[in-house]
Design a protein around this motif. Structure first.
Motif, PDB file in Angstrom:
ATOM      1  N   TYR A   1      25.729 -10.972 -32.425  1.00  0.00           N
ATOM      2  CA  TYR A   1      27.017 -11.112 -32.991  1.00  0.00           C
ATOM      3  C   TYR A   1      27.758 -12.330 -32.415  1.00  0.00           C
ATOM      4  O   TYR A   1      27.830 -12.073 -30.966  1.00  0.00           O
ATOM      5  CB  TYR A   1      28.017  -9.751 -33.086  1.00  0.00           C
ATOM      6  CG  TYR A   1      27.495  -8.989 -34.281  1.00  0.00           C
ATOM      7  CD1 TYR A   1      27.402  -8.984 -35.420  1.00  0.00           C
ATOM      8  CD2 TYR A   1      26.985  -7.611 -33.472  1.00  0.00           C
ATOM      9  CE1 TYR A   1      27.067  -7.959 -36.190  1.00  0.00           C
ATOM     10  CE2 TYR A   1      26.519  -6.701 -34.239  1.00  0.00           C
ATOM     11  CZ  TYR A   1      26.694  -6.811 -35.619  1.00  0.00           C
ATOM     12  OH  TYR A   1      25.984  -5.730 -36.639  1.00  0.00           O
TER      13      TYR A   1
ATOM     14  N   SER B   1      31.041 -13.573 -31.831  1.00  0.00           N
ATOM     15  CA  SER B   1      32.436 -13.499 -32.125  1.00  0.00           C
ATOM     16  C   SER B   1      33.237 -13.911 -31.025  1.00  0.00           C
ATOM     17  O   SER B   1      33.085 -13.824 -29.654  1.00  0.00           O
ATOM     18  CB  SER B   1      32.729 -11.874 -32.242  1.00  0.00           C
ATOM     19  OG  SER B   1      32.872 -11.203 -30.915  1.00  0.00           O
TER      20      SER B   1
ATOM     21  N   ALA C   1      23.834  -6.733 -29.915  1.00  0.00           N
ATOM     22  CA  ALA C   1      24.111  -5.412 -30.203  1.00  0.00           C
ATOM     23  C   ALA C   1      22.901  -4.764 -30.027  1.00  0.00           C
ATOM     24  O   ALA C   1      22.767  -3.928 -29.699  1.00  0.00           O
ATOM     25  CB  ALA C   1      24.618  -5.412 -31.623  1.00  0.00           C
TER      26      ALA C   1
ATOM     27  N   SER D   1      29.123   5.238 -27.701  1.00  0.00           N
ATOM     28  CA  SER D   1      29.823   4.172 -28.714  1.00  0.00           C
ATOM     29  C   SER D   1      29.610   2.717 -28.157  1.00  0.00           C
ATOM     30  O   SER D   1      29.767   2.508 -27.061  1.00  0.00           O
ATOM     31  CB  SER D   1      31.307   4.588 -28.593  1.00  0.00           C
ATOM     32  OG  SER D   1      31.863   3.420 -29.812  1.00  0.00           O
ATOM     33  N   GLY D   2      29.048   1.978 -28.970  1.00  0.00           N
ATOM     34  CA  GLY D   2      28.994   0.607 -28.811  1.00  0.00           C
ATOM     35  C   GLY D   2      27.499   0.242 -28.178  1.00  0.00           C
ATOM     36  O   GLY D   2      27.150  -0.843 -27.924  1.00  0.00           O
ATOM     37  N   SER D   3      26.644   1.255 -28.409  1.00  0.00           N
ATOM     38  CA  SER D   3      25.228   1.104 -28.006  1.00  0.00           C
ATOM     39  C   SER D   3      24.251   0.490 -29.012  1.00  0.00           C
ATOM     40  O   SER D   3      23.380   0.159 -28.747  1.00  0.00           O
ATOM     41  CB  SER D   3      24.642   2.511 -27.525  1.00  0.00           C
ATOM     42  OG  SER D   3      24.734   3.499 -28.667  1.00  0.00           O
ATOM     43  N   GLY D   4      24.827   0.212 -30.205  1.00  0.00           N
ATOM     44  CA  GLY D   4      24.044  -0.229 -31.206  1.00  0.00           C
ATOM     45  C   GLY D   4      23.241   0.603 -32.317  1.00  0.00           C
ATOM     46  O   GLY D   4      22.628   0.169 -33.168  1.00  0.00           O
ATOM     47  N   LYS D   5      23.881   1.749 -32.393  1.00  0.00           N
ATOM     48  CA  LYS D   5      23.292   2.664 -33.352  1.00  0.00           C
ATOM     49  C   LYS D   5      23.668   2.319 -34.924  1.00  0.00           C
ATOM     50  O   LYS D   5      22.808   2.096 -35.677  1.00  0.00           O
ATOM     51  CB  LYS D   5      24.168   4.020 -33.199  1.00  0.00           C
ATOM     52  CG  LYS D   5      23.969   4.632 -31.940  1.00  0.00           C
ATOM     53  CD  LYS D   5      24.582   6.089 -31.904  1.00  0.00           C
ATOM     54  CE  LYS D   5      26.063   6.073 -31.576  1.00  0.00           C
ATOM     55  NZ  LYS D   5      26.627   5.539 -30.701  1.00  0.00           N
ATOM     56  N   THR D   6      24.687   1.857 -35.082  1.00  0.00           N
ATOM     57  CA  THR D   6      25.325   1.440 -36.505  1.00  0.00           C
ATOM     58  C   THR D   6      24.408   0.233 -36.951  1.00  0.00           C
ATOM     59  O   THR D   6      23.833   0.218 -37.974  1.00  0.00           O
ATOM     60  CB  THR D   6      26.543   1.226 -36.541  1.00  0.00           C
ATOM     61  OG1 THR D   6      27.381   2.347 -36.425  1.00  0.00           O
ATOM     62  CG2 THR D   6      27.088   0.763 -37.932  1.00  0.00           C
ATOM     63  N   THR D   7      24.268  -0.489 -35.837  1.00  0.00           N
ATOM     64  CA  THR D   7      23.700  -1.908 -36.184  1.00  0.00           C
ATOM     65  C   THR D   7      22.250  -1.464 -36.444  1.00  0.00           C
ATOM     66  O   THR D   7      21.593  -2.273 -37.353  1.00  0.00           O
ATOM     67  CB  THR D   7      23.595  -2.857 -34.877  1.00  0.00           C
ATOM     68  OG1 THR D   7      25.029  -3.012 -34.353  1.00  0.00           O
ATOM     69  CG2 THR D   7      22.991  -4.129 -35.124  1.00  0.00           C
TER      70      THR D   7
ATOM     71  N   ASN E   1      30.916  -4.382 -42.353  1.00  0.00           N
ATOM     72  CA  ASN E   1      32.198  -3.774 -41.131  1.00  0.00           C
ATOM     73  C   ASN E   1      33.171  -2.891 -42.021  1.00  0.00           C
ATOM     74  O   ASN E   1      33.701  -1.941 -41.403  1.00  0.00           O
ATOM     75  CB  ASN E   1      33.136  -5.061 -40.905  1.00  0.00           C
ATOM     76  CG  ASN E   1      32.137  -5.931 -39.846  1.00  0.00           C
ATOM     77  OD1 ASN E   1      31.567  -5.158 -38.865  1.00  0.00           O
ATOM     78  ND2 ASN E   1      32.325  -7.245 -39.847  1.00  0.00           N
TER      79      ASN E   1
HETATM   80  N1  LIG Z   1      30.440  -7.508 -36.662  1.00  0.00           N
HETATM   81  C1  LIG Z   1      30.530  -7.493 -35.617  1.00  0.00           C
HETATM   82  N2  LIG Z   1      31.031  -8.616 -34.967  1.00  0.00           N
HETATM   83  C2  LIG Z   1      31.057  -8.734 -33.461  1.00  0.00           C
HETATM   84  N3  LIG Z   1      30.419  -7.482 -32.655  1.00  0.00           N
HETATM   85  C3  LIG Z   1      30.014  -6.420 -33.233  1.00  0.00           C
HETATM   86  C4  LIG Z   1      30.063  -6.356 -34.879  1.00  0.00           C
HETATM   87  N4  LIG Z   1      29.609  -5.202 -35.117  1.00  0.00           N
HETATM   88  C5  LIG Z   1      29.110  -4.695 -33.872  1.00  0.00           C
HETATM   89  N5  LIG Z   1      29.521  -5.317 -33.103  1.00  0.00           N
HETATM   90  C6  LIG Z   1      29.103  -5.231 -31.478  1.00  0.00           C
HETATM   91  O1  LIG Z   1      27.902  -4.798 -31.416  1.00  0.00           O
HETATM   92  C7  LIG Z   1      27.634  -3.660 -30.586  1.00  0.00           C
HETATM   93  C8  LIG Z   1      27.025  -2.454 -31.161  1.00  0.00           C
HETATM   94  O2  LIG Z   1      27.827  -1.910 -32.008  1.00  0.00           O
HETATM   95  P1  LIG Z   1      27.357  -0.816 -32.821  1.00  0.00           P
HETATM   96  O3  LIG Z   1      26.285  -1.048 -33.465  1.00  0.00           O
HETATM   97  O4  LIG Z   1      28.543  -0.437 -33.914  1.00  0.00           O
HETATM   98  O5  LIG Z   1      27.454   0.511 -32.024  1.00  0.00           O
HETATM   99  P2  LIG Z   1      27.467   2.098 -32.248  1.00  0.00           P
HETATM  100  O6  LIG Z   1      27.408   2.520 -33.568  1.00  0.00           O
HETATM  101  O7  LIG Z   1      26.467   2.552 -31.341  1.00  0.00           O
HETATM  102  O8  LIG Z   1      28.906   2.449 -31.759  1.00  0.00           O
HETATM  103  C9  LIG Z   1      29.152  -3.150 -30.091  1.00  0.00           C
HETATM  104  O9  LIG Z   1      29.251  -3.953 -28.885  1.00  0.00           O
HETATM  105  C10 LIG Z   1      30.164  -3.935 -31.017  1.00  0.00           C
HETATM  106  O10 LIG Z   1      31.231  -4.365 -30.569  1.00  0.00           O
END
Ligand SMILES: Nc1ncnc2c1ncn2[C@@H]1O[C@H](COP(=O)(O)OP(=O)(O)O)[C@@H](O)[C@H]1O
Ligand SMILES: [Mg+2]
Lengths: 228, 381
Positions: free
Chosen positions: A14, A16, A23, A43-49, B376
Motif C-alpha cells: 500500500y 500511503s 501488508a 491486528s495489522g498482520s495482513g489477515k483482511t488483505t 476500505n
Molecule cells: N488501504 C490501505 N492503505 C494503506 N495501508 C493499508 C490499507 N489497508 C491496510 N493497510 C495496512 O496493511 C496492513 C495490514 O492490514 P490488514 O490486512 O487490515 O490487517 P488485519 O486485517 O490483520 O488487521 C496494516 O499495517 C494496515 O495499516
C-alpha cells in the motif's frame, strides 16, 4: 482432496504517504476442499488483505491467486462478479446485511442474481434458515436482530448457493464471546455435516482453538502453521 | 432537489409574471396589443392617412375569437389655449365605452370626471399639459387646427378631467375628446386614424396581427403588433430578456451544483451498501443501472413535487401579488406589486433541469461504484 485456493507468492504493497506499507510479503498457501481454516494474527498482520486478495475484491501487487485452477487476475468485470456470485460466499466482520431487505430477502439475493426460480428460492431459504436456527425471523429487518443473529443471517447468505468456499473476515469480532463461540460451533457443524469449506480470520485465541487448520500471520508473512 | 425545483419554478414564475405585467401595463395603458392604420401612418402620421368605413373592418374583427375588443381613435396635432397660455398638443378622439374595453382609460383619470356617454364638448387633458397651461377642472380650452378639408377648425371646449400623473411623459400633450366630436370638429366624416385591438392572450400579438393581415380587408391598411408600434419599449424589453437569460443561466448553475451535491451525498453514503452488493457478485452493469435508475426515480419524484409546490406558490402570487415597498417605474409605467404567472416554462424547465442534472451527475459515481470495490468501506464498521 482437490485444491480450491492456490495462493502463489503474493505480495501487497500500500502506498500511503511517503512510506510504502507492505501488508503481505510473498505469501503462498493452498486451501483444500472441506477444510476449516483460521487465519490468525494480531491486528495489522495482513489477515483482511489476504482474504480480500483470495476473493478478488482486491488485486495483489505481485503474485497470483488461483481459484478452482483459474487465475483470478485473468478475470474482470462481469466475469469476476459472476465467479464471486457462484463460487465464493462472504461473511464480513460488520455483517453488512442490506438494511432495507428482510432476512429472507437478504438470503435470497444471490439466488436472485443467479436467476433461481421463486419456488426453489423459497424452499432453499427455509432449509437454510433451519440450519442457522432463524426460522422465525425470516420477515425481520437486520436492525431488528442481535449481532449474533445478524451474523447467522450472513452465514446463511454466504452458503445459500453452495459456494466452493466461504471466506469470513473476523466474523466474531463484533460479537460477545458467547455468541462468538456459538457462531463458530455452527460454522464447524456446517463444515462437518455439509462439507462447506471455510476460511476465517480472527485474533481471538478461543476462536482459533476451534479451527482444524491454523495459519498464523505476522507482519505480512506466514509465521507458523498447525493442523489439528 | 425538491426545494431546488420549487425555487426555480418560483423564479421563473416571478420573472414571467413581471415581464408579462410590464407588457400588460404598457399595452393596457395606451397601445392595445395590435393596431390597424392606413399604410405609412405609423412612420409619418397625418390627418389625411385615415381609414374609411371602419365598421366593415371591425365587423370582421368581431369574428376572430382571440380578439377581446377593439376601439377606434382619431388623432390630430392641434394648438391649445387656456387664457393666455398656449402650447401644441395632440387631440385624441376616443369612443369612451369602447376605449375602456381595450385600455384602462378610466384608471388614468386622476382628477375630475369621465366623459358623459353622449358626444359633447368635454375634454380630458394630460396632467402635465394642465400644469403647463395652468388649467383647472372647469377651465375653457380653445383648440385650433387644420381640419381634413383644409379649413381652419376652432372651438371652445370644457376641461372635465386630468389624465395620468403630473410627471407622466406620455400624457404631456394629450387632449382626449369624444370621437364623434373630434370627427365633426376635424371634418373627418366617419373616417378614423386607428383601430386599437386587445387580445385574450397577450403573447399572441404577432400571430393575431398576421391573422388580421391575412383577412385582406383592405390593401391600403397596415396591421401592426405592439412590438412594432412601440419599438423602443420592445427593444428595452428584449435587452431585459437577454439580461435575464444570463441571470437564469447562473441560477441554473447554482441549481445544478445543489443537485450535484445531493446526489453525490446520497450515493457516497451508500458506498458500503453498493460495495456489499458488488462483493456478493452483482455485475458492474447492474450496479450502475441501479444507481442511475434510483437517482432518476428520486429526481423525478422530487421534480414533480417541486414543480407542484412551485405552481402552488405561483398560483397564489398570480392571484394576490406582493406589494413592492415602493413602486418601481419601468419605461414610464408604474408597478406597485409583484405577481407571478403559471406557464409551461415555470413547470417544465425546473423539472427538466432537476432530472437531467441528477441523472447526469449520478453517472460518474455510478461508474465508480460499478468498477471498483470499496475494500476500505467493507473492512470495518
Ligand atoms: N488501504 C490501505 N492503505 C494503506 N495501508 C493499508 C490499507 N489497508 C491496510 N493497510 C495496512 O496493511 C496492513 C495490514 O492490514 P490488514 O490486512 O487490515 O490487517 P488485519 O486485517 O490483520 O488487521 C496494516 O499495517 C494496515 O495499516
Ligand atoms: Mg482486518
Amino acid at each position: 482432496m482437490s485444491d480450491i485456493i492456490k495462493v502463489e507468492n503474493i505480495s501487497k504493497k500500500y502506498i500511503s504517504g511517503q512510506v510504502p506499507i507492505i501488508a503481505l510479503d510473498n505469501v503462498s498457501l493452498i486451501i483444500k476442499k472441506g477444510e476449516f481454516t483460521a487465519i490468525a494474527g494480531p491486528s495489522g498482520s495482513g489477515k483482511t488483505t489476504l482474504l480480500n486478495l483470495i476473493s478478488g475484491l482486491d488485486v495483489p501487487s505481485t503474485g497470483n491467486v488461483m481459484l478452482d485452477g483459474k487465475p483470478l487476475s485473468n478475470m474482470k468485470g462481469s466475469e469476476l462478479s459472476d465467479f464471486r456470485r457462484d463460487h465464493i460466499g462472504f461473511i464480513f466482520q460488520s455483517y453488512n446485511l442490506i438494511p432495507v431487505l428482510n432476512v429472507k430477502e437478504n438470503i435470497e439475493y444471490i439466488m436472485l442474481l443467479q436467476g433461481v426460480s421463486e419456488h426453489d428460492r423459497h424452499t432453499r431459504v427455509l432449509e437454510i434458515l433451519k440450519e442457522v436456527g432463524l426460522t422465525d425471523m425470516s420477515k425481520r429487518r437486520p436492525a431488528e436482530l442481535s449481532g449474533g443473529q445478524q451474523q447467522r443471517v450472513a452465514v446463511a447468505r454466504a452458503m445459500v448457493s453452495n459456494p466452493d468456499i466461504i471466506l469470513a473476515d473476523e466474523p466474531t469480532a463484533n460479537l460477545d464471546s458467547h455468541s462468538a463461540i456459538d457462531l463458530l460451533d455452527m460454522m464447524r457443524r456446517l463444515n462437518e455435516e455439509k462439507g462447506m469449506t471455510f476460511v476465517f480470520s480472527t485474533h481471538d485465541s478461543r476462536i482459533m482453538e476451534r479451527a482444524r487448520r491454523l495459519i498464523m500471520l505476522k507482519d505480512g508473512v506466514i509465521d507458523k502453521e498447525e493442523i489439528r | 432537489m425538491f426545494v431546488v425545483t420549487t425555487l426555480f419554478s418560483f423564479f421563473i414564475g416571478v420573472h414571467g409574471g413581471t415581464y408579462q405585467g410590464v407588457i400588460d401595463m404598457f399595452t393596457r395603458a395606451k397601445t392595445g396589443h395590435v393596431q390597424i392604420h392606413k399604410a405609412g401612418y405609423l412612420d409619418k402620421p397625418s390627418i389625411y392617412k385615415n381609414i374609411n368605413n371602419y365598421e366593415m373592418i371591425t365587423k370582421e374583427l368581431d369574428k376572430i375569437p382571440i380578439i377581446e375588443s377593439w376601439t377606434p381613435r382619431v388623432y390630430a396635432n392641434v394648438l391649445v389655449f387656456v387664457d393666455t397660455k398656449t402650447t401644441g398638443a395632440k387631440l385624441i378622439g376616443i369612443n369612451p365605452e369602447k376605449e375602456m374595453s381595450v385600455t384602462r382609460f378610466k384608471e388614468k383619470i386622476k382628477k375630475g370626471s369621465m366623459f358623459s356617454t353622449e358626444p359633447s364638448k368635454e375634454v380630458i387633458i394630460g396632467a402635465p399639459l394642465a400644469k403647463v397651461l395652468k388649467a383647472e377642472i372647469g377651465s375653457e380650452l380653445i383648440i385650433i387646427t387644420q381640419a381634413a378639408d383644409g379649413s381652419i377648425a376652432n372651438g371652445i371646449f370644457k376641461i372635465i378631467g386630468f389624465a395620468g400623473r403630473d410627471d407622466d411623459p406620455s400624457e404631456r400633450g394629450s387632449v382626449y375628446i369624444n370621437i364623434k366630436t373630434a370627427q365633426e370638429f376635424l371634418e373627418l366624416g366617419n373616417r378614423i386614424h386607428e383601430i386599437a385591438i386587445s387580445i385574450k392572450d397577450q403573447e399572441k400579438s404577432r400571430k393575431t396581427a398576421l391573422l388580421i393581415r391575412d383577412l385582406n380587408l383592405d390593401k391600403t391598411l397596415e396591421v401592426s403588433p405592439w412590438e412594432e408600434i412601440e419599438k423602443d419599449f420592445y427593444k428595452a424589453m428584449q435587452t431585459d430578456k437577454k439580461r435575464s437569460v444570463i441571470f437564469f443561466t447562473i441560477i441554473s448553475l447554482i441549481v445544478a451544483v445543489g443537485i450535484l451535491n445531493t446526489v453525490l451525498m446520497t450515493i457516497l453514503e451508500r458506498t458500503r451498501e453498493f460495495g456489499v452488493l458488488k462483493a456478493l457478485g452483482t455485475r458492474p452493469y447492474h450496479i450502475f443501472t441501479v444507481i442511475v435508475l434510483e437517482t432518476g426515480i428520486l429526481s423525478i419524484i422530487s421534480a414533480i413535487l417541486g414543480a407542484l409546490a412551485g405552481m402552488a406558490i405561483n398560483y397564489y402570487l398570480s392571484r394576490h401579488g406582493i406589494k413592492y415597498p415602493t413602486p418601481i417605474e419601468f419605461q414610464g409605467v408604474l408597478f406597485t406589486e409583484m405577481r407571478c404567472i403559471i406557464n409551461a416554462e415555470s413547470i417544465i424547465k425546473p423539472m427538466i433541469l432537476t432530472i437531467l442534472t441528477a441523472v447526469i451527475v449520478s453517472i460518474y459515481p455510478a461508474i465508480r461504484a460499478a468498477r471498483t470495490i470499496p475494500v476500505n468501506a467493507l473492512r470495518s464498521n
